[in-house]
Design an enzyme around this catalytic site. Structure first.
Site: not given
Length: 279
Positions: A97-100, A124
């Site tokens: 879950d890094a939302k890159r 993510t």
């Protein structure tokens, strides 16, 4: 088993829908572990949680922010945690879950970090830069891409429900990911359990996509409505994430047992609702 879709379908065939979020904060772990250096403390905490909950979940989701905040020590803990999962629980999905999101060339670096360094099966990402920028993720057939659609936070509607020609932005995102971005069958959507009506709307627009659903547990999402609204026509399609309510179920010596108890209860509750929904 190393392919994102294969692992997910295998876990769903076993009626496993729970994801344990490894949002491990050094300040919140049991005091006995805080006597250790950060890397060792976080890793030992995660290892105990994983060993306790593996029988009850389909996936683990470490949030990179909790590790990046401790610098090299935290990153080493994340790497060791992910290595432990891959070596000992290879049939569990590992979601970073890094939302890159960035321009394409920069995303090449994010891809390498996520899959080569952190050994994740999926990541993510933000959709704001568009499909072209996300191609380094989308073109990797073996790894999953969970695109933020309608998130669980209270302020999610500020942008995600903006109307464009009468259609909410989150609905446009869902349609584009489902119809245009998913050419390699490796896309999913992130949808908050705290917005069950929006979750139901997106399921109509993206019947085949897996949904990663945070917001159950500490954030107060309604489990029954989440499962009912999120399931696809096969009685699958959902990954229900819970973090704090499981990993911090106890701050004492029994934190592993407490995590197992909470994971077992939640997994059983999900399975019961799923079974009741199946035709």
């Amino acid at each position: 088993m190393d392919n994102f879709s294969e692992i997910l379908n295998y876990q769903w065939s076993k009626k496993k829908f729970l994801c344990v979020g490894l949002d491990s904060d050094y300040r919140k772990i049991p005091e006995e572990l805080q006597k250790l250096p950060v890397t060792e403390a976080l890793f030992r905490f995660n290892r105990a949680i994983i060993e306790a909950t593996a029988d009850h979940c389909c996936a683990y989701k470490p949030n990179s922010a909790f590790y990046e905040g401790y610098g090299l020590a935290g990153l080493e803990a994340l790497i060791r945690t992910n290595e432990f999962i891959r070596e000992n629980y290879p049939e569990h999905l590992l979601i970073l879950d890094a939302k890159r999101a960035d321009i394409g060339n920069t995303n090449l670096g994010y891809v390498k970090a996520a899959y080569d360094i952190f050994q994740a099966h999926a990541i993510t990402v933000h959709p704001y830069l568009g499909r072209e920028a996300l191609l380094p993720f989308l073109e990797d057939r073996d790894h999953g891409v969970f695109v933020l659609c309608h998130t669980s936070n209270p302020g999610a509607a500020e942008l995600q429900e903006l109307k464009i020609d009468g259609t909410d932005l989150y609905q446009i995102v869902a349609t584009k990911v489902s119809q245009e971005w998913n050419q390699n069958q490796n896309c999913g959507l992130v949808l908050g359990a705290t917005y069950p009506e929006q979750l139901a709307e997106v399921r109509k627009l993206a019947e085949e996509l897996p949904f990663l659903i945070p917001g159950i547990g500490a954030q107060g999402g309604d489990l029954e409505q989440t499962v009912i609204n999120g399931l696809n026509h096969k009685g699958q399609g959902i990954i229900i994430n819970a973090s704090r309510s499981i990993i911090y179920a106890s701050s004492g010596h029994d934190y592993g047992q407490a995590a197992e108890r909470e994971a077992a209860l939640l997994s059983e509750a999900i399975q019961t609702i799923v079974n009741n929904c199946r035709p």
